[in-house]
Scaffold this motif. Structure first.
Motif, PDB file in Angstrom:
ATOM      1  N   LEU A 191      -3.427   0.396  -5.106  1.00  0.00           N
ATOM      2  CA  LEU A 191      -3.796   1.625  -4.418  1.00  0.00           C
ATOM      3  C   LEU A 191      -4.119   1.338  -2.954  1.00  0.00           C
ATOM      4  N   PHE A 192      -4.839   0.245  -2.702  1.00  0.00           N
ATOM      5  CA  PHE A 192      -5.105  -0.146  -1.315  1.00  0.00           C
ATOM      6  C   PHE A 192      -3.797  -0.475  -0.592  1.00  0.00           C
ATOM      7  N   ARG A 193      -2.891  -1.164  -1.294  1.00  0.00           N
ATOM      8  CA  ARG A 193      -1.616  -1.540  -0.674  1.00  0.00           C
ATOM      9  C   ARG A 193      -0.817  -0.294  -0.299  1.00  0.00           C
ATOM     10  N   ARG A 194      -0.869   0.706  -1.156  1.00  0.00           N
ATOM     11  CA  ARG A 194      -0.137   1.947  -0.878  1.00  0.00           C
ATOM     12  C   ARG A 194      -0.726   2.660   0.341  1.00  0.00           C
ATOM     13  N   VAL A 195      -2.056   2.714   0.413  1.00  0.00           N
ATOM     14  CA  VAL A 195      -2.702   3.369   1.556  1.00  0.00           C
ATOM     15  C   VAL A 195      -2.404   2.610   2.845  1.00  0.00           C
ATOM     16  N   LEU A 196      -2.493   1.283   2.794  1.00  0.00           N
ATOM     17  CA  LEU A 196      -2.308   0.479   4.002  1.00  0.00           C
ATOM     18  C   LEU A 196      -0.850   0.354   4.404  1.00  0.00           C
ATOM     19  N   ALA A 197       0.066   0.899   3.603  1.00  0.00           N
ATOM     20  CA  ALA A 197       1.464   0.944   4.009  1.00  0.00           C
ATOM     21  C   ALA A 197       1.655   1.919   5.165  1.00  0.00           C
ATOM     22  N   ASN A 198       0.693   2.839   5.318  1.00  0.00           N
ATOM     23  CA  ASN A 198       0.723   3.761   6.451  1.00  0.00           C
ATOM     24  C   ASN A 198       0.334   2.998   7.721  1.00  0.00           C
ATOM     25  N   PRO A 199       1.160   3.026   8.768  1.00  0.00           N
ATOM     26  CA  PRO A 199       0.883   2.239   9.981  1.00  0.00           C
ATOM     27  C   PRO A 199      -0.476   2.561  10.606  1.00  0.00           C
ATOM     28  N   TRP A 200      -0.836   3.849  10.630  1.00  0.00           N
ATOM     29  CA  TRP A 200      -2.114   4.224  11.246  1.00  0.00           C
ATOM     30  C   TRP A 200      -3.272   3.646  10.449  1.00  0.00           C
ATOM     31  N   ALA A 201      -3.216   3.785   9.115  1.00  0.00           N
ATOM     32  CA  ALA A 201      -4.277   3.231   8.274  1.00  0.00           C
ATOM     33  C   ALA A 201      -4.330   1.723   8.398  1.00  0.00           C
ATOM     34  N   SER A 202      -3.175   1.089   8.542  1.00  0.00           N
ATOM     35  CA  SER A 202      -3.138  -0.370   8.676  1.00  0.00           C
ATOM     36  C   SER A 202      -3.806  -0.826   9.964  1.00  0.00           C
ATOM     37  N   ARG A 203      -3.556  -0.096  11.054  1.00  0.00           N
ATOM     38  CA  ARG A 203      -4.186  -0.461  12.335  1.00  0.00           C
ATOM     39  C   ARG A 203      -5.697  -0.287  12.276  1.00  0.00           C
ATOM     40  N   VAL A 204      -6.146   0.800  11.667  1.00  0.00           N
ATOM     41  CA  VAL A 204      -7.590   1.029  11.535  1.00  0.00           C
ATOM     42  C   VAL A 204      -8.224  -0.080  10.699  1.00  0.00           C
ATOM     43  N   GLU A 205      -7.544  -0.460   9.609  1.00  0.00           N
ATOM     44  CA  GLU A 205      -8.084  -1.515   8.743  1.00  0.00           C
ATOM     45  C   GLU A 205      -8.170  -2.848   9.474  1.00  0.00           C
ATOM     46  N   ARG A 206      -7.202  -3.146  10.318  1.00  0.00           N
ATOM     47  CA  ARG A 206      -7.220  -4.394  11.067  1.00  0.00           C
ATOM     48  C   ARG A 206      -8.438  -4.475  11.990  1.00  0.00           C
ATOM     49  N   VAL A 207      -8.798  -3.321  12.567  1.00  0.00           N
ATOM     50  CA  VAL A 207      -9.948  -3.303  13.492  1.00  0.00           C
ATOM     51  C   VAL A 207     -11.257  -3.317  12.713  1.00  0.00           C
ATOM     52  N   LEU A 208     -11.443  -2.331  11.808  1.00  0.00           N
ATOM     53  CA  LEU A 208     -12.704  -2.214  11.087  1.00  0.00           C
ATOM     54  C   LEU A 208     -12.886  -3.348  10.090  1.00  0.00           C
ATOM     55  N   GLY A 209     -11.780  -3.931   9.619  1.00  0.00           N
ATOM     56  CA  GLY A 209     -11.868  -5.026   8.660  1.00  0.00           C
ATOM     57  C   GLY A 209     -12.164  -6.366   9.288  1.00  0.00           C
ATOM     58  N   SER A 210     -12.190  -6.412  10.613  1.00  0.00           N
ATOM     59  CA  SER A 210     -12.567  -7.653  11.288  1.00  0.00           C
ATOM     60  C   SER A 210     -14.007  -8.003  10.927  1.00  0.00           C
ATOM     61  N   PRO A 211     -14.280  -9.231  10.498  1.00  0.00           N
ATOM     62  CA  PRO A 211     -15.657  -9.594  10.101  1.00  0.00           C
ATOM     63  C   PRO A 211     -16.695  -9.320  11.188  1.00  0.00           C
ATOM     64  N   VAL A 212     -16.332  -9.569  12.444  1.00  0.00           N
ATOM     65  CA  VAL A 212     -17.290  -9.350  13.541  1.00  0.00           C
ATOM     66  C   VAL A 212     -17.615  -7.864  13.656  1.00  0.00           C
ATOM     67  N   VAL A 213     -16.576  -7.022  13.630  1.00  0.00           N
ATOM     68  CA  VAL A 213     -16.784  -5.579  13.742  1.00  0.00           C
ATOM     69  C   VAL A 213     -17.536  -5.047  12.529  1.00  0.00           C
ATOM     70  N   ALA A 214     -17.136  -5.483  11.329  1.00  0.00           N
ATOM     71  CA  ALA A 214     -17.774  -4.998  10.102  1.00  0.00           C
ATOM     72  C   ALA A 214     -19.254  -5.364  10.070  1.00  0.00           C
ATOM     73  N   TRP A 215     -19.572  -6.607  10.402  1.00  0.00           N
ATOM     74  CA  TRP A 215     -20.972  -7.048  10.398  1.00  0.00           C
ATOM     75  C   TRP A 215     -21.787  -6.277  11.438  1.00  0.00           C
ATOM     76  N   ALA A 216     -21.220  -6.105  12.632  1.00  0.00           N
ATOM     77  CA  ALA A 216     -21.943  -5.420  13.706  1.00  0.00           C
ATOM     78  C   ALA A 216     -22.209  -3.955  13.357  1.00  0.00           C
ATOM     79  N   LEU A 217     -21.195  -3.253  12.833  1.00  0.00           N
ATOM     80  CA  LEU A 217     -21.382  -1.848  12.473  1.00  0.00           C
ATOM     81  C   LEU A 217     -22.457  -1.697  11.410  1.00  0.00           C
TER      82      LEU A 217
END
Length: 304
Positions: free
Chosen positions: A112-138
């Motif tokens: 289900l995650f793979r299907r959602v992240l197949a969308n380019p926009w969702a993939s770009r958001v995940e790359r940013v928010l999924g960064s450990p530095v960004v996730a920890w800081a938020l």
């Protein structure tokens, strides 16, 4: 470690004496908010629907996550935290960030995650928010910000602000756990040694906030000093030794000690998995001959 006699005596009264009528009264103090029940029901229904009503082995985790969410938002814990006790409010916060998000993430199938992240926009958001530095800081900034007296007091005075607080706890909690419980190995950004360090930093931030709350002057949050005794149980709560100063200390200790257990456990699990990995320097040719098989096993595990 603080050993406040008032906390000890109050706990002893609660367990071995106290006012059992008051405890029974508290047990019935549920916040029957229809929108929360409907929302949790729709969450479970949507979960089963996207899987074609064929539940995999992960569904108990997802269901437990939804039940913990429901308990945190409508049980007597919520009423006590909103009306009477900062310590109860703190326990509620920890459930929203340390229990619900990892259960929901672990309970969701990888496909289900793979299907959602197949969308380019969702993939770009995940790359940013999924960064450990960004996730920890938020996550850390959100946790600290909502315990600033001005913001925390606003949550007790305005229902909409309170809803926003809980939503941000759930969202940033999910973002925080994403690098640790990432279901897609091909996109995972945090190796096991990084998980240990990531959790160590989270435990440190939680401990510092707990220490600040524990040793801060009493009365940070006036609503708990002079609560609106809607349910008529304030006298019993005070009789248990939970006066505002003690309650604030107890809340700080909840954040400081038990609140760190989840981070420590996650770090220890990652450490154990790290040490369990085979030593590449000792791997023979037979290990190099198994990449396709290992990959297939990994994919089947993720899909389950």
């Amino acid at each position: 470690m603080i050993t406040n006699p008032a906390i000890i005596s109050g706990t002893d009264m609660l367990l071995h004496g106290g006012n059992r009528d008051a405890l029974a009264h508290i047990g019935w103090m549920w916040a029957w908010e229809p929108s929360i029940f409907v929302g949790c029901a729709l969450l479970l229904l949507g979960y089963t629907w996207v899987q074609g009503f064929r539940l995999t082995g992960r569904w108990p985790f997802f269901t437990l996550g939804v039940l913990v969410l429901l308990f945190a938002l409508v049980s007597p814990l919520h009423v006590l935290g909103e009306r009477y006790l900062f310590s109860a409010h703190m326990i509620q916060h920890l459930l929203l960030v340390l229990a619900v998000p990892p259960l929901l993430l672990h309970g969701t199938p990888a496909w289900l995650f793979r299907r959602v992240l197949a969308n380019p926009w969702a993939s770009r958001v995940e790359r940013v928010l999924g960064s450990p530095v960004v996730a920890w800081a938020l996550f850390t900034v959100n946790m600290w910000a909502w315990h600033v007296p001005a913001l925390f007091n606003a949550t007790l005075q305005n229902h909409n602000v309170h809803i926003l607080e809980h939503l941000l706890f759930l969202v940033t909690g999910t973002i925080f756990w994403w690098p640790v419980l990432h279901p897609l190995s091909e996109r995972r950004q945090l190796p096991l040694p990084g998980v240990v360090f990531y959790m160590f930093l989270a435990a440190a931030a939680s401990s510092v906030l707990g220490i600040v709350l524990t040793f801060a002057p009493p009365g940070l949050y006036p609503a708990y000093v002079h609560p609106d005794d809607t349910y008529g149980i304030l006298a019993e709560i005070r009789g248990w030794g939970l006066w505002p100063a003690v309650d604030q200390q107890l809340a700080g200790m909840v954040m400081w000690v038990p609140g760190c257990v989840a981070y420590v456990v996650a770090a220890l699990v990652a450490l154990g998995r790290w040490f369990a990995l085979p030593d590449e320097s000792e791997a023979g040719p037979e290990r190099e001959a198994q990449p396709v098989q290992a990959t297939a096993i990994s994919v089947r595990t993720e899909e389950g």
